[in-house]
Each structure stands twice: as structure tokens, then as C-alpha cells.
Design an enzyme around this catalytic site. Sequence first.
Site, PDB file in Angstrom:
ATOM      1  N   THR A  86       0.819  -1.215   0.000  1.00 33.09           N
ATOM      2  CA  THR A  86       0.000   0.000   0.000  1.00 33.09           C
ATOM      3  C   THR A  86       0.849   1.259   0.000  1.00 33.09           C
ATOM      4  OG1 THR A  86      -1.723  -1.183   1.201  1.00 33.09           O
ATOM      5  CG2 THR A  86      -1.844   1.208   1.262  1.00 33.09           C
ATOM      6  N   TYR A 173       5.269 -12.849   5.650  1.00 35.22           N
ATOM      7  CA  TYR A 173       4.091 -12.478   4.866  1.00 35.22           C
ATOM      8  C   TYR A 173       3.901 -13.521   3.779  1.00 35.22           C
ATOM      9  CZ  TYR A 173       0.965  -9.386   2.132  1.00 35.22           C
ATOM     10  OH  TYR A 173      -0.097  -8.840   1.457  1.00 35.22           O
ATOM     11  N   LYS A 201       1.699 -12.907   8.669  1.00 35.44           N
ATOM     12  CA  LYS A 201       0.557 -12.316   7.973  1.00 35.44           C
ATOM     13  C   LYS A 201       0.200 -13.290   6.854  1.00 35.44           C
ATOM     14  CE  LYS A 201      -1.085  -8.489   5.147  1.00 35.44           C
ATOM     15  NZ  LYS A 201      -0.750  -7.251   4.420  1.00 35.44           N
TER      16      LYS A 201
END
Length: 215
Positions: A86, A173, A201
Site C-alpha cells: 500500500t 508475509y 501475515k
Amino acid sequence: MLFRSTLAFLALLNCGNAFTTVHHSRHSTSLMASNSNELLPMRQGSSCAIITPMHSDGKIDIPSLRKIFQYHLAAGTDNLCVLGTTGEASVMSMDERAQVLKVAVEEVKGKIPILAGTGTIRPESVKDMTLQAMDIGCDASLVVTPYYVKPPQRGLIKHFTDMADLGLPVVMYNIPGRSKVDLTPESTAICADHENIIGLKDATGELDRVEQIRS
């Protein structure tokens, strides 16, 4: 118990911005990060992935970035993820990354844990970005599975443990939909034995993985 470290960190929603955390009682005693005496543990609650505002010429909009951090500080956000997908991290230079991380440290260090995205396809680049995050003052790193090259499970385990050996707490992740490689529950459990790997994550959307990791 999912992790033998200070934090079990699971995002089991198919959403890149969704985080949940669960704390355990064990604390790491051998962090070697350059800012190790100042590390703020990740907190139970929500984490927000921060955007990186830019001007029309592509330069980072520092005043707007400061306002974003100030907003989250006032709102009581539990943890901040800086320079994730992001945050446009994949297209930033090391100098640009340093600008963003320095603003984060100036605005919220010691108040909100700072999780810095340091993952990419090249291990040496991951090391460089992780060391930079350590030196600037971040509290943990978010390391994605190397994308495109599809490393085997033993390669993924070595990659994450090598990064954890640098000393900064690591959140792994796993996002196979984008990276095209899946960190299995078995490999996750092996990585979790490393005292500096503090969480995961997971963007697979497969909720049954929680029990698989625990077993």
C-alpha cells in the site's frame, strides 16, 4: 501455541490490510538490532498499512505523510505498517525509503510500533532494507515470500531465518496469490522456532491453517 515468541500475528482474511495479534508471555533476550534497546513490541489489536502520499512529480509529500502519522497517533491505532504494498515500496529507492521511515520514527517512535516492509525477490536487498529499518529505528520488519522465482520450502525457511538472524523482529508475509509460492503450515511452524520470528501475515484466506500450524 502458534509462536514461541512475544507475538502471534495472524491475518487470515484475504485482505492485505487486515491484521490481528495475540500476545504470549515469552520475551526475546538476544535481539542484536542497532536500536534493540528501543524496540516497542507489536501490540494486540489492529494494524494499519500506511500509504505514501506523493506529489504529481513523484516526490514524497512529506507534510502529508506527517499528517497521516499524526492522525493515527491521535486515533489510537495499535500498530503501523510502513512501506508495504500500500505504501508503494516496490517502486522506491533506498533514499526514498529512508525519507518515509525517518518521518515515521520522528512522529510515532515509542508511541506506536513501526512495522517496516523490507521484503523483495533478492535476499541481499532484503538484508539491506532490513538493516536500514533497524538503523533508522523501526520496531519490526514485514518480509514477504520471494515472488516469481518459486523457491522450495527449504529455501523459504532459510530466507526467513536468515533475515531473523539480523536481529530485527520479523513478521512473515505469505500471499501466494501474488508471489506464486506458498509458505506451508509445516514450514511456518519450523520458522516459528526462531526467537526473532514473531508472527505471520497470512493472505491465503484458509482459516484451517491455524490448527495445522498449532499441531
